[in-house]
Design a protein around this motif. Sequence first.
Motif, PDB file in Angstrom:
ATOM      1  N   LEU A 223      22.166   8.062 -15.207  1.00  0.00           N
ATOM      2  CA  LEU A 223      21.311   9.002 -15.925  1.00  0.00           C
ATOM      3  C   LEU A 223      19.862   8.536 -15.882  1.00  0.00           C
ATOM      4  O   LEU A 223      19.583   7.346 -15.710  1.00  0.00           O
ATOM      5  CB  LEU A 223      21.784   9.128 -17.384  1.00  0.00           C
ATOM      6  N   GLY A 224      18.949   9.502 -16.074  1.00  0.00           N
ATOM      7  CA  GLY A 224      17.521   9.158 -16.073  1.00  0.00           C
ATOM      8  C   GLY A 224      16.937   9.278 -14.684  1.00  0.00           C
ATOM      9  O   GLY A 224      17.641   9.118 -13.678  1.00  0.00           O
ATOM     10  N   GLU A 225      15.643   9.545 -14.652  1.00  0.00           N
ATOM     11  CA  GLU A 225      14.909   9.769 -13.405  1.00  0.00           C
ATOM     12  C   GLU A 225      15.113   8.627 -12.401  1.00  0.00           C
ATOM     13  O   GLU A 225      15.384   8.843 -11.225  1.00  0.00           O
ATOM     14  CB  GLU A 225      13.414   9.872 -13.766  1.00  0.00           C
ATOM     15  N   SER A 232      16.678   7.317 -21.332  1.00  0.00           N
ATOM     16  CA  SER A 232      15.803   8.161 -20.535  1.00  0.00           C
ATOM     17  C   SER A 232      16.335   9.594 -20.462  1.00  0.00           C
ATOM     18  O   SER A 232      15.571  10.559 -20.554  1.00  0.00           O
ATOM     19  CB  SER A 232      15.659   7.545 -19.143  1.00  0.00           C
ATOM     20  N   TYR A 233      17.642   9.737 -20.342  1.00  0.00           N
ATOM     21  CA  TYR A 233      18.289  11.058 -20.343  1.00  0.00           C
ATOM     22  C   TYR A 233      17.857  11.857 -21.569  1.00  0.00           C
ATOM     23  O   TYR A 233      17.613  13.051 -21.515  1.00  0.00           O
ATOM     24  CB  TYR A 233      19.801  10.846 -20.325  1.00  0.00           C
ATOM     25  N   ILE A 236      13.921   9.339 -24.775  1.00  0.00           N
ATOM     26  CA  ILE A 236      13.474   8.338 -25.750  1.00  0.00           C
ATOM     27  C   ILE A 236      12.546   7.334 -25.059  1.00  0.00           C
ATOM     28  O   ILE A 236      11.543   6.900 -25.626  1.00  0.00           O
ATOM     29  CB  ILE A 236      14.694   7.643 -26.404  1.00  0.00           C
ATOM     30  N   VAL A 237      12.897   6.952 -23.838  1.00  0.00           N
ATOM     31  CA  VAL A 237      11.960   6.188 -23.013  1.00  0.00           C
ATOM     32  C   VAL A 237      11.725   6.974 -21.726  1.00  0.00           C
ATOM     33  O   VAL A 237      12.569   7.764 -21.305  1.00  0.00           O
ATOM     34  CB  VAL A 237      12.450   4.752 -22.671  1.00  0.00           C
ATOM     35  N   GLY A 238      10.567   6.777 -21.123  1.00  0.00           N
ATOM     36  CA  GLY A 238      10.244   7.476 -19.881  1.00  0.00           C
ATOM     37  C   GLY A 238       9.543   6.523 -18.938  1.00  0.00           C
ATOM     38  O   GLY A 238       9.543   5.304 -19.160  1.00  0.00           O
ATOM     39  N   GLN A 309      16.059   2.320  -8.201  1.00  0.00           N
ATOM     40  CA  GLN A 309      14.792   2.985  -8.483  1.00  0.00           C
ATOM     41  C   GLN A 309      14.183   3.612  -7.233  1.00  0.00           C
ATOM     42  O   GLN A 309      13.532   4.649  -7.300  1.00  0.00           O
ATOM     43  CB  GLN A 309      13.824   1.990  -9.132  1.00  0.00           C
ATOM     44  N   ASP A 310      14.417   2.969  -6.078  1.00  0.00           N
ATOM     45  CA  ASP A 310      13.809   3.455  -4.834  1.00  0.00           C
ATOM     46  C   ASP A 310      14.568   4.613  -4.196  1.00  0.00           C
ATOM     47  O   ASP A 310      14.044   5.266  -3.297  1.00  0.00           O
ATOM     48  CB  ASP A 310      13.745   2.326  -3.785  1.00  0.00           C
ATOM     49  N   GLU A 311      15.819   4.806  -4.582  1.00  0.00           N
ATOM     50  CA  GLU A 311      16.634   5.823  -3.907  1.00  0.00           C
ATOM     51  C   GLU A 311      17.174   6.847  -4.906  1.00  0.00           C
ATOM     52  O   GLU A 311      18.396   6.935  -5.135  1.00  0.00           O
ATOM     53  CB  GLU A 311      17.777   5.143  -3.128  1.00  0.00           C
ATOM     54  N   PRO A 312      16.263   7.663  -5.483  1.00  0.00           N
ATOM     55  CA  PRO A 312      16.712   8.673  -6.463  1.00  0.00           C
ATOM     56  C   PRO A 312      17.640   9.704  -5.836  1.00  0.00           C
ATOM     57  O   PRO A 312      18.384  10.386  -6.528  1.00  0.00           O
ATOM     58  CB  PRO A 312      15.400   9.316  -6.940  1.00  0.00           C
TER      59      PRO A 312
END
Length: 410
Positions: A223-225, A232-233, A236-238, A309-312
């Motif tokens: 989950l999350g960007e 992040s989902y 709450i944090v971004g 992080q590098d491969e969304p």
Amino acid sequence: MTALFEQELARLRAAHLARKRRQVAPLIAPAELALTDEALRGTTYLIDGQPRLSFGSNDYLGLSQHPVLIAAAQQAAARYGVGATASPLVCGHSPAHEALEQELAAMVGLPRALYFYAGYAANVGAIPALVGKGDAVFSDALNHACLIDGIRLSRAESHVLPHADLAALESALQTSTARRKLVVTDAVFSMDGNVADVPALLTLCERYDAWLMIDDAHGFGVLGERGEGTLSYHGIVGANGVAPAWQGRLDRLIYMATLGKAAGVAGAFIAGEPSMVEWVMQKARTYMFATAAPAMVAESLRAALQVMQDEPQRRAHLRTLQARLQAGVNAAGLPWRLLPSDTAIQPLIIGSNEDALAVMARLDDQGVWVPAIRPPTVPEGTARLRISLSAAHTVEQVDQLCRALAQAVA
Ligand SMILES: *Cc1c(COP(=O)(O)O)cnc(C)c1O
């Protein structure tokens, strides 16, 4: 002794509750895969010697066989050797572990992280460090076994609350006179795939001055960007750290996630306020009295965080597969239903233990492996196939699963 255990084992088998281990290995070693065989990486295994397309692992991003992670482990073994040789508090904490902890904290947007060799150890160690006699823990009925074990070991008073029932939680918090109150929940429920309402939980905890511990074993990476997980989902944090609406409000949060699932390697971490993390480091017996994970594991994890992080596109592909599976199951008109889930965990509810095992066997006959999950892992009468998707799967492999399910309706 033999007679006693034979009798107990016979009872387990009669209830279709006896478990069986299978020997599992990649069909082709990851280092030897040809470019044309990429679809096999992290998806196709020899299971007891038979080739099977697997939907059983928690390798949600397909990182367990990623060449960059393997190379990182190999280089670290060459640099550090293979064993950590002692507890982290003696001489098992290397520069690799230190760097990993800093990168984990940065990734989830919290000030400090502490790495444990396993998620089980993190929960069973952290909870008794946080609460004890005279305190109260409020636990969701579907929480993972190791949270339950941590609560038992803590000797705090335990309140088990109906699943995701905020009203029941509120009234339990309201009437509690305990010194410290700790709310504990899976962030993504491991056998259902649904996501806990963390903003509502945090708000309740503020109102009743409780702490909140969330176990993000199945959200971190998925989950999350950038795979930051459930915080992040929920926004709450971004990307820029704690969201404005939550600034200064996370000091009651204990975040925990595991690293043997989406991160593809092994271990876990807790994260949050520096003094809380320091206290857990000082007090958690599973941290103090166990040999640290090898540095090669820590280095492989650092590579995993980078890839996450590098491969969304891995997460985007996973979501494509989720939609494909849901559409395929609907189109097949199966007598079973998928639980609604936004995550890689897609449970197909079958009902009885016997039926779940029969469907698993019919899939197995067609070369597809999906584990049946039975009580006590899930409630009585809700035995299921826990379909777990991975970014390593192709769309065609998910279609193959759907065809096999249609065939398995006997
Ligand atoms: C798998 C799991 C754990 C245990 O983590 P390990 O690293 O496998 O010991 C803890 N909590 C949840 C919710 C899990 O699914």
